[in-house]
Design a protein around this motif. Structure first.
Motif, PDB file in Angstrom:
ATOM      1  N   ARG B 496       0.851  -1.446  -0.312  1.00  0.00           N
ATOM      2  CA  ARG B 496       0.211  -0.034   0.195  1.00  0.00           C
ATOM      3  C   ARG B 496       0.929   1.441   0.047  1.00  0.00           C
ATOM      4  NH1 ARG B 496      -4.964  -0.541   1.138  1.00  0.00           N
ATOM      5  NH2 ARG B 496      -5.907  -2.457   0.755  1.00  0.00           N
ATOM      6  N   LEU B 497       1.638   1.160   1.053  1.00  0.00           N
ATOM      7  CA  LEU B 497       3.052   2.597   0.685  1.00  0.00           C
ATOM      8  C   LEU B 497       3.477   2.849   0.051  1.00  0.00           C
ATOM      9  CD1 LEU B 497       4.520   2.060   4.804  1.00  0.00           C
ATOM     10  CD2 LEU B 497       2.198   3.930   4.061  1.00  0.00           C
ATOM     11  N   LEU B 498       4.060   1.496  -0.971  1.00  0.00           N
ATOM     12  CA  LEU B 498       4.734   2.099  -2.184  1.00  0.00           C
ATOM     13  C   LEU B 498       4.088   2.149  -3.143  1.00  0.00           C
ATOM     14  CD1 LEU B 498       7.095  -1.172  -1.997  1.00  0.00           C
ATOM     15  CD2 LEU B 498       8.075   1.511  -2.218  1.00  0.00           C
ATOM     16  N   THR B 499       2.824   3.199  -3.301  1.00  0.00           N
ATOM     17  CA  THR B 499       1.187   3.177  -4.174  1.00  0.00           C
ATOM     18  C   THR B 499       1.717   4.815  -3.944  1.00  0.00           C
ATOM     19  OG1 THR B 499      -0.213   3.440  -3.110  1.00  0.00           O
ATOM     20  CG2 THR B 499      -0.020   1.382  -4.536  1.00  0.00           C
ATOM     21  N   ASP B 500       2.479   5.327  -3.386  1.00  0.00           N
ATOM     22  CA  ASP B 500       2.926   6.538  -3.135  1.00  0.00           C
ATOM     23  C   ASP B 500       3.868   6.864  -3.722  1.00  0.00           C
ATOM     24  OD1 ASP B 500       3.724   9.391  -2.419  1.00  0.00           O
ATOM     25  OD2 ASP B 500       1.182   9.499  -0.968  1.00  0.00           O
ATOM     26  N   SER B 640       2.597  15.915   4.549  1.00  0.00           N
ATOM     27  CA  SER B 640       1.832  15.146   3.933  1.00  0.00           C
ATOM     28  C   SER B 640       2.450  13.991   3.091  1.00  0.00           C
ATOM     29  CB  SER B 640       1.549  16.085   2.325  1.00  0.00           C
ATOM     30  OG  SER B 640       2.116  15.701   1.326  1.00  0.00           O
ATOM     31  N   THR B 641       3.830  13.200   3.618  1.00  0.00           N
ATOM     32  CA  THR B 641       4.036  12.511   3.352  1.00  0.00           C
ATOM     33  C   THR B 641       3.440  11.357   4.098  1.00  0.00           C
ATOM     34  OG1 THR B 641       6.104  12.437   2.136  1.00  0.00           O
ATOM     35  CG2 THR B 641       5.874  10.672   2.674  1.00  0.00           C
ATOM     36  N   THR B 642       4.195  12.111   5.829  1.00  0.00           N
ATOM     37  CA  THR B 642       3.401  11.037   6.882  1.00  0.00           C
ATOM     38  C   THR B 642       2.322  11.255   7.395  1.00  0.00           C
ATOM     39  OG1 THR B 642       5.655  12.561   7.508  1.00  0.00           O
ATOM     40  CG2 THR B 642       4.132  11.755   8.953  1.00  0.00           C
ATOM     41  N   ASP B 643       1.170  11.675   6.485  1.00  0.00           N
ATOM     42  CA  ASP B 643      -0.342  11.773   6.567  1.00  0.00           C
ATOM     43  C   ASP B 643      -0.476  10.782   6.295  1.00  0.00           C
ATOM     44  OD1 ASP B 643      -0.202  13.985   8.120  1.00  0.00           O
ATOM     45  OD2 ASP B 643      -1.067  15.252   6.874  1.00  0.00           O
ATOM     46  N   PHE B 644      -0.369  10.114   5.251  1.00  0.00           N
ATOM     47  CA  PHE B 644      -0.284   9.647   4.110  1.00  0.00           C
ATOM     48  C   PHE B 644       0.098   8.333   4.803  1.00  0.00           C
ATOM     49  CE2 PHE B 644       1.037   6.808   1.257  1.00  0.00           C
ATOM     50  CZ  PHE B 644       0.243   5.875   0.682  1.00  0.00           C
ATOM     51  N   ASN B 650      -3.641   3.424   9.855  1.00  0.00           N
ATOM     52  CA  ASN B 650      -4.692   3.200  10.710  1.00  0.00           C
ATOM     53  C   ASN B 650      -5.055   2.287   9.841  1.00  0.00           C
ATOM     54  OD1 ASN B 650      -3.586   4.418  13.212  1.00  0.00           O
ATOM     55  ND2 ASN B 650      -4.126   6.452  12.150  1.00  0.00           N
ATOM     56  N   TYR B 651      -5.681   2.558   8.960  1.00  0.00           N
ATOM     57  CA  TYR B 651      -6.727   1.723   8.122  1.00  0.00           C
ATOM     58  C   TYR B 651      -6.693   0.449   7.855  1.00  0.00           C
ATOM     59  CZ  TYR B 651      -9.167  -0.214   3.951  1.00  0.00           C
ATOM     60  OH  TYR B 651     -10.056  -0.946   3.502  1.00  0.00           O
ATOM     61  N   LEU B 652      -5.151  -0.630   7.852  1.00  0.00           N
ATOM     62  CA  LEU B 652      -5.060  -1.759   7.713  1.00  0.00           C
ATOM     63  C   LEU B 652      -4.702  -1.500   9.318  1.00  0.00           C
ATOM     64  CD1 LEU B 652      -2.251  -1.298   5.093  1.00  0.00           C
ATOM     65  CD2 LEU B 652      -4.323  -2.605   4.958  1.00  0.00           C
ATOM     66  N   MET B 653      -4.277  -0.622  10.846  1.00  0.00           N
ATOM     67  CA  MET B 653      -3.818  -1.736  12.316  1.00  0.00           C
ATOM     68  C   MET B 653      -4.564  -0.673  13.561  1.00  0.00           C
ATOM     69  SD  MET B 653      -1.070  -3.621  11.449  1.00  0.00           S
ATOM     70  CE  MET B 653      -1.007  -3.942  12.856  1.00  0.00           C
ATOM     71  N   PRO B 654      -6.117  -0.399  12.572  1.00  0.00           N
ATOM     72  CA  PRO B 654      -7.178  -0.101  13.168  1.00  0.00           C
ATOM     73  C   PRO B 654      -6.653  -0.437  15.080  1.00  0.00           C
ATOM     74  CG  PRO B 654      -8.139  -1.896  12.676  1.00  0.00           C
ATOM     75  CD  PRO B 654      -6.748  -1.982  11.789  1.00  0.00           C
ATOM     76  N   PHE B 658      -0.746   4.621  15.657  1.00  0.00           N
ATOM     77  CA  PHE B 658       0.657   4.800  14.736  1.00  0.00           C
ATOM     78  C   PHE B 658       0.981   6.037  15.425  1.00  0.00           C
ATOM     79  CE2 PHE B 658       2.582   7.596  11.670  1.00  0.00           C
ATOM     80  CZ  PHE B 658       2.928   7.010  11.131  1.00  0.00           C
ATOM     81  N   ASP B 659       2.781   5.244  15.268  1.00  0.00           N
ATOM     82  CA  ASP B 659       3.923   5.987  16.006  1.00  0.00           C
ATOM     83  C   ASP B 659       4.520   5.871  15.304  1.00  0.00           C
ATOM     84  OD1 ASP B 659       5.623   6.423  18.004  1.00  0.00           O
ATOM     85  OD2 ASP B 659       5.192   4.686  19.537  1.00  0.00           O
ATOM     86  N   TYR B 660       5.983   6.243  15.438  1.00  0.00           N
ATOM     87  CA  TYR B 660       6.616   6.532  14.077  1.00  0.00           C
ATOM     88  C   TYR B 660       8.045   7.503  14.829  1.00  0.00           C
ATOM     89  CZ  TYR B 660       6.279  11.092  12.777  1.00  0.00           C
ATOM     90  OH  TYR B 660       5.790  12.592  13.309  1.00  0.00           O
ATOM     91  N   GLY B 661       8.803   7.600  14.201  1.00  0.00           N
ATOM     92  CA  GLY B 661      10.573   8.502  14.208  1.00  0.00           C
ATOM     93  C   GLY B 661      11.166   8.343  12.920  1.00  0.00           C
TER      94      GLY B 661
END
Lengths: 234, 803
Positions: B496-500, B640-644, B650-654, B658-661
């Motif tokens: 999914r991520l690589l579609t962007d 906007s990349t982070t938003d995506f 959140n869609y795949l892991m409801p 979401f937690d990142y760094g």
């Protein structure tokens, strides 16, 4: 009161040996007023420092109030000096950071007197010396004459028996100079022994006796007419 | 009584003189007090920090009987290393076999776990699993529940007050449940105790301690002598020595450990008190804000230096200006003061000044403390309940400083004889001048030394920051994978991520900068029966490429090769260790007999801090064990990349927030301590230089005052301003240069030693010495010239009128 015999003072530095006093003999009785005169370098000041127990002689004997003090330690000399000797200098040597009152009080503090006792003694002497209105002034706020009066007051506040004065009028105009001489004469009349170094033949003549120094020897001793009447001066 | 009265009068007479002489020489007073105040401010701040460092873990009532077991691993073919993890079976065995040991406890730190109760979900960083004996060994303050009944059931958890409030508000949490989604023990844990928040100055930091029994039920990992993942603490019986245990340990290990796995292994007991400061060399430790004794020593040294500098200012200014005081000395002696009285007076004066300096410094310390503390990670705790001992200590130090600074001037000043009053001799002696010069040289040596040291530290740190790590930390986002579900969805999320187009590459694995890599025992093909301990790293397809690492030989894991699940990638160090010329195609065997073939060699990269050397490493294709999703993104439009990415996650892991760094930030935090120390070192060096310059300023001021007449005469005779400035500065310039000659080799010696702490280090550059010398020299010149130029520009008529 004072008897010195064959007194010698030699200053040694690495290269030079200076003989300041060479074999001086002198006797000063209680109640005398003695003036020491002589050219510069004749040993006047050195003699005065030894008489005042500020320094010890290299050789010879010094009897002060019956004690042989020439070999006294600095501490012993300090104790003896504290009670018996008052100093008056050409440049007054008051402590600038202390008031007139505190300067005069200082020797009494070292004598270990209680503060009430000190207060009485200082007030009394200040009254006598007309310094009471100036009691809270600092030395720099006073005229030369006033400073010297304060210095004299400090020299005698502890009822010292011997007053050593080194050119006490040297920095004063004639009116103030006369006033200081008058004070010393008064003290002498009151029973104090006064030894004064001076260049002035006029002031020397106020003394009972003039001791002439030359190259560290007592060259001559003259008996003067005696202390002039205090009244006469006024 | 008489003596007492006398002492009293003399004392007040001295006090009066002191205060009045202060008011008549305000500039010098200011310089002295400013120096002392700065000195005490720096000293107090540093001491607060230092004492706090030494006080770590001391709040435990039985601190002197608590030890942590440390392993010294020395497997054939690998380097010796010390680790603070042990086998799960160790603690019970120690307790069973050593009569000296009162209790032992196992402790397992859990990296982030998702915890929830009803509506509230949090990622918990401070979750530990432990034996119930932990409550007997360390000192806990139970607010609810009790130590003895804490872990009665296998699914029990004890939480601290902050955590209790977070999940349950004001309600009593006892008997309520918290769901812990910790991989191996996904379960509801019942709250059986609430403890006061653990003190900041502890090497352990946690919010929740869950019963270790829960883990034991789920996994073999937490049983036996083969795995090596738990921290073991022991409590010795009262009066028993750890030496006895240490002596018996080799025998004990030989009897209990399977030698085929643990050959060469040794252990020792590390006292609790030394864990915080003396554990830099120990790997795999749960050690909250690890301290460093070297830094503590460095700071103590700086604190002492600044105080010494202030003392020197005092000595120099007092002896230089002695002529002003000698008349007073003479008169007092003439009137009957003993030499000793005057010595007391001057020492008393200097102690008084020192105490004034301390007094002024205290509110300044108070004001600076929050800033200083935030630079120190908020480590300093000032307890106002028992600050008296500390204040008393400071007062004692101020008295000592006053005494040291005052003793020489006191003997010097009091030695003037009243005879000199009659002779009018008040010049300072040659000896005094020589000493002053020596002290100025010492001051500037210290200043130059500190500036040089700082320069080298900054140089080394820049080198470390800019050294290629073997991977590209820029624009690399990481997302923690906390459970089986998230790991199983790696292919889906990646797709999914690589579609962007802004997402350049996605994989999973370790955060390379971290110490999270595991270790494994392998039998390499050519070494026959010999075993080798290697670091292992679990990764997903395309990890090497995504991380920006480079292949030296062979290839990265790829979906095009189904056999990759039984393949490995090794690093260059491993190839060198094994002496393999053509490693691709060679085989290694795991402890359990599984065989893997090498498909590539990755160029060496640093997975620990650059203070450590690179060890042999094996990468396995194990997506189901990966800790992080790593995402390389385009540098543009990051927001906007982070938003995506967040939306996709959140869609795949409801169920998982979401937690990142970003890796670069993470690495910065790894070097956080060093950066802070570097800043502080620079700050304190500047302060030291300032204090030294204050003294120089005072001395120049004094010299030019002394030489007012000379300057006047010279100017009347036609001297230029420049020649006057040169005349006044020449001497000091010479002294600063001598100081450089003293300071440089000393700094070189100590900094070479300091650099030995680093595996990768700079060679000390001559420029550091030249630049540091120039900085100090120019600062000194600036200080000097201010006064010298003022004197040079003054109207000679004014100068001569004084006479």
């Amino acid at each position: 009161m004072i008897r010195i015999s064959n007194l010698k003072k030699i200053y040694r530095t690495d290269e030079v040996e200076t003989v300041a006093v060479a074999s001086a003999n002198l006797r000063i009785d209680s109640g005398e007023f003695v003036a020491i005169m002589g050219p510069s370098g004749s040993g006047k000041t050195t003699l005065l420092t030894i008489l005042g127990l500020l320094d010890s002689p290299t050789e010879g004997e010094y009897y002060f109030l019956g004690h042989e003090v020439s070999r006294y330690s600095e501490k012993q000399r300090t104790v003896l000096r504290r009670k018996n000797i008052g100093f008056v200098f050409q440049n007054f040597n008051l402590i600038n950071e202390l008031t007139v009152y505190e300067n005069i009080e200082l020797p009494l503090i070292y004598m270990g007197l209680a503060s009430s006792e000190r207060k009485n003694m200082v007030m009394e002497i200040m009254e006598k010396m007309r310094l009471t209105p100036r009691r809270n002034h600092f030395p720099k706020q006073l005229s030369g004459g006033q400073q010297q009066r304060a210095a004299v007051a400090r020299a005698i506040v502890g009822k010292q028996k011997l007053i050593l004065a080194d050119e006490p009028t040297g920095n004063l105009d004639s009116r103030n100079g006369d006033e200081v001489m008058n004070l010393l004469a008064q003290l002498n009349e009151g029973g104090a022994t006064v030894v004064m170094v001076t260049h002035s033949t006029e002031y020397a003549s106020w003394a009972n006796r003039i001791v002439q120094l030359f190259d560290g020897h007592v060259a001559n001793e003259n008996i003067t007419e005696g202390t002039r009447s205090v009244l006469e001066l006024r | 009584m008489r003596i007492l009265r006398k002492g009293h009068g003399v004392f007040w007479s001295y006090v009066k003189t002191i205060f009045r002489s202060i008011s008549s020489s305000k500039v010098y007073f200011f310089i002295n007090i400013a120096g002392l105040t700065i000195g005490f401010t720096v000293f107090t701040l540093i001491m607060l920090f230092v004492l706090n460092e030494f006080n770590y873990d001391t709040f435990n009532k039985r601190a002197d009987r608590i030890y942590r077991v440390v392993e010294i691993q020395n497997p054939p073919g690998a380097r010796v290393q010390q680790v603070a993890i042990t086998m799960p079976e160790l603690a019970p065995a120690l307790k069973r076999e050593f009569p000296e040991i009162e209790d032992a406890a196992r402790f397992i730190p859990w990296s982030t776990a998702l915890c929830h109760n009803g509506g509230k979900r949090f990622y918990e960083e401070g979750l530990f699993f432990a034996d119930s004996s932990i409550f007997k060994i360390f000192t806990f303050h139970f607010v609810e529940g009790s130590a003895s009944a804490a872990f009665d059931g296998p699914y029990s958890v004890v939480i601290d007050q902050s955590t209790a409030r977070k999940y349950f508000g004001n309600a009593n949490p006892i008997g309520k449940f918290i769901n812990i989604d910790a991989d191996l023990a996904q379960s509801a844990f019942q709250v059986t105790g609430v403890i006061q928040d653990f003190p900041q100055n502890s090497h352990l930091h946690f919010n929740m301690i869950a019963s270790l029994g829960a883990l034991e039920r789920h996994s073999e990992l937490f049983r036996g002598w083969t795995s090596n993942d738990v921290v073991t603490y022991v409590l010795l019986k009262n009066g028993r020595s750890s030496d006895v245990v240490q002596r018996e340990l080799p025998r004990f290990l030989k009897a209990n450990l399977p030698q085929n796995i643990w050959s060469g292994l040794k252990m020792y007991l590390q006292p609790l008190g030394s864990i915080h400061l003396y554990s830099g060399h120990i790997l795999y430790q749960v050690n909250y804000d690890k301290g460093n004794i070297e830094h503590v020593r460095l700071f103590i040294m700086i604190a002492l230096f600044v105080i010494i500098l202030a003392c020197i200012n005092f000595i120099n200014l007092t002896t230089a200006r002695s002529a002003i005081r000698t008349r007073e000395v003479g008169i007092r002696k003439l009137l009957g003061s003993f030499h000793s009285h005057l010595i007391y007076q001057f020492i008393g004066e200097s102690i008084l000044l020192s105490l004034i300096g301390l007094l002024i410094s205290l509110p300044i310390v108070e004001a600076l403390l929050p800033t200083f503390n935030s630079m120190m990670d908020g480590r300093i705790i000032v307890s106002y309940n028992n600050q008296w001992p500390f204040l008393l200590m400071l007062a004692l130090i101020a008295v000592t400083v006053g005494f040291i600074a005052g003793v020489y001037p006191a003997f010097y000043l009091s030695s003037f004889r009243p005879v000199d009053l009659l002779r009018g001799r008040f010049s300072s002696s040659k000896k005094g001048i020589l000493l002053r010069k020596a002290l100025i040289t010492l001051q500037f040596s210290i200043a130059i030394g500190l500036v040089t040291g700082t320069g080298i530290v900054v140089d080394q740190m820049n080198y470390i920051y800019n050294k290629p790590l073997g991977f590209n930390q820029k624009n690399l986002m990481y997302i923690p994978l906390r459970d089986t579900e998230s790991r199983s969805k790696i292919p889906l999320i990646s797709e999914r991520l690589l579609t962007d187009p802004r997402i350049l590459s996605v994989s999973a694995g370790e955060l390379t900068g971290s110490g999270g890599t595991q270790r494994a025992v392998i039998i390499p093909e050519t070494n026959g029966q010999s075993r080798l301990i290697v670091r292992e790293s679990y990764v997903d397809y395309g990890y090497v490429r995504t991380m920006g690492m480079k292949m030296a030989e062979g290839r990265d894991f790829s979906r095009e090769f189904p056999s990759d699940s039984s393949s490995v990638i090794i690093n260059e160090t491993m190839r060198k260790t094994l002496g393999w010329r053509n490693p691709v195609g060679k085989q290694i065997q795991m402890g359990n007999g599984e065989i893997f073939s090498v498909i590539g060699v990755v160029k060496d990269f640093n997975y620990f801090s650059l203070q450590n050397k690179i060890d042999p490493l094996v990468m396995w294709l194990r997506p189901n064990k990966c800790q992080y999703l790593v995402v390389r993104v385009a540098p543009q439009d990051m927001g906007s990349t982070t938003d995506f990415i967040a939306k996709t996650w959140n869609y795949l892991m409801p169920h998982q927030p979401f937690d990142y760094g970003f890796l670069s930030n993470y690495l910065d935090s790894q070097y956080g301590n060093e950066v802070k120390n570097e800043h502080l070192l620079a700050l304190f060096s500047s302060v030291a230089l300032l204090v030294a310059c204050l003294g120089l300023f005072g001395l120049t001021l004094y010299t030019s005052e002394q030489r007012t007449k000379e300057i006047g005469v010279r100017k009347v005779l036609g001297a230029s301003v420049f020649s006057i400035v040169l005349m006044l500065s020449k001497e000091s310039i010479k002294l600063v240069m001598i100081a450089g000659a003293v300071a440089w080799p000393t700094a070189y010696f100590f900094m070479t030693k300091w650099l030995q702490n680093f595996e990768y280090k700079i060679t000390i550059n001559a420029w550091v010495f030249i630049i540091s010398g120039l900085i100090v020299f120019l600062t000194a010149m600036l200080t000097l010239s201010f006064q010298a130029i003022k004197a040079g520009l003054s109207n000679p008529v004014n100068a001569l009128r004084y006479e």
